[in-house]
Design a protein around this motif. Structure first.
Motif, short mmCIF file in Angstrom:
data_model
loop_
_atom_site.label_atom_id
_atom_site.label_comp_id
_atom_site.label_asym_id
_atom_site.label_seq_id
_atom_site.Cartn_x
_atom_site.Cartn_y
_atom_site.Cartn_z
N TRP A 137 0.86 -1.18 0.00
CA TRP A 137 0.00 0.00 0.00
C TRP A 137 0.89 1.23 0.00
CZ3 TRP A 137 0.91 3.27 4.00
CH2 TRP A 137 1.40 2.74 5.19
N CYS B 282 -6.54 0.07 7.66
CA CYS B 282 -6.67 -1.09 6.77
C CYS B 282 -7.11 -2.30 7.58
CB CYS B 282 -5.35 -1.42 6.08
SG CYS B 282 -4.78 -0.16 4.93
N GLY B 283 -8.11 -3.01 7.06
CA GLY B 283 -8.56 -4.25 7.66
C GLY B 283 -8.18 -5.42 6.77
N PHE B 284 -7.99 -6.58 7.36
CA PHE B 284 -7.58 -7.77 6.62
C PHE B 284 -8.00 -9.00 7.40
CE2 PHE B 284 -4.13 -5.59 8.78
CZ PHE B 284 -3.76 -6.51 9.75
N ASN C 80 -6.26 -7.88 13.02
CA ASN C 80 -6.94 -7.86 11.73
C ASN C 80 -7.06 -6.43 11.21
OD1 ASN C 80 -8.89 -6.79 13.39
ND2 ASN C 80 -10.56 -8.04 12.57
N ARG C 81 -6.24 -5.51 11.75
CA ARG C 81 -6.35 -4.11 11.37
C ARG C 81 -5.03 -3.38 11.67
NH1 ARG C 81 -10.53 -2.03 10.11
NH2 ARG C 81 -11.86 -3.59 11.03
N LEU D 234 0.62 -5.08 3.90
CA LEU D 234 -0.31 -5.79 4.77
C LEU D 234 0.18 -7.22 4.94
CD1 LEU D 234 -3.71 -4.53 3.31
CD2 LEU D 234 -2.46 -3.67 5.28
N ASN E 266 -5.41 -9.97 0.80
CA ASN E 266 -6.72 -9.35 0.72
C ASN E 266 -6.80 -8.25 1.77
OD1 ASN E 266 -8.18 -11.05 -1.25
ND2 ASN E 266 -7.69 -12.65 0.24
N GLY E 267 -7.53 -7.20 1.46
CA GLY E 267 -7.68 -6.14 2.45
C GLY E 267 -8.57 -5.02 1.98
N SER E 268 -8.91 -4.17 2.92
CA SER E 268 -9.71 -2.99 2.65
C SER E 268 -9.08 -1.83 3.40
CB SER E 268 -11.15 -3.21 3.13
OG SER E 268 -11.91 -2.04 2.95
N CYS E 269 -8.76 -0.76 2.68
CA CYS E 269 -8.11 0.40 3.31
C CYS E 269 -8.95 1.65 3.09
CB CYS E 269 -6.72 0.61 2.72
SG CYS E 269 -5.55 -0.71 3.11
N ASN F 114 -10.76 -1.45 -1.83
CA ASN F 114 -11.02 -2.82 -1.41
C ASN F 114 -10.33 -3.76 -2.39
OD1 ASN F 114 -12.90 -2.26 0.77
ND2 ASN F 114 -14.27 -1.56 -0.84
#
Length: 125
Positions: A40, A54-56, A67-68, A81, A85-88, A123
């Protein structure tokens, strides 16, 4: 719009792809390379301040379940990360200029940016 496209292109070039592993069902011990997953990168070329979350998928890093990740800063920052996979979510918190975020998976950058307090979300699944 031209500036936004150039900004997104710069972000896309700022990071390199890598493959990591994480289990979606249970925390996986990631051992000696806890951040071997998605790259990232945050950019704020005029020095704006920002907050990144960021969550993963859950992992265990040196015995700690997580997880974050959360970072705050100004200007440029990059990292990785623990999984693929992840969402930032990047939120501009002050200062001048835009902020942008790129996350790379399998050599493909996904980017978003913002000029105000509206979060930029990426995402990657």
């Amino acid at each position: 719009m031209k500036t936004s496209l150039i900004f997104a292109s710069v972000l896309s070039l700022a990071v390199v792809a890598s493959v990591g592993a994480a289990s979606a069902r249970q925390a996986q011990e990631v051992g000696k390379n806890p951040y071997g997953g998605l790259h990232w990168s945050v950019a704020a070329p005029q020095g704006a301040t920002w907050a990144l979350e960021c969550g993963f998928a859950p992992v265990t890093v040196r015995g700690i379940h997580m997880n974050r990740i959360n970072h705050t800063g100004s200007g440029h920052m990059a990292g990785r990360l623990p999984g693929d996979n992840g969402s930032c979510r990047l939120t501009k918190t002050g200062g001048e200029g835009p902020v942008g975020l790129a996350v790379v998976k399998d050599g493909k950058a996904t980017a978003a940016g913002s000029r105000d307090a509206t979060p930029a979300v990426v995402n990657v699944f």
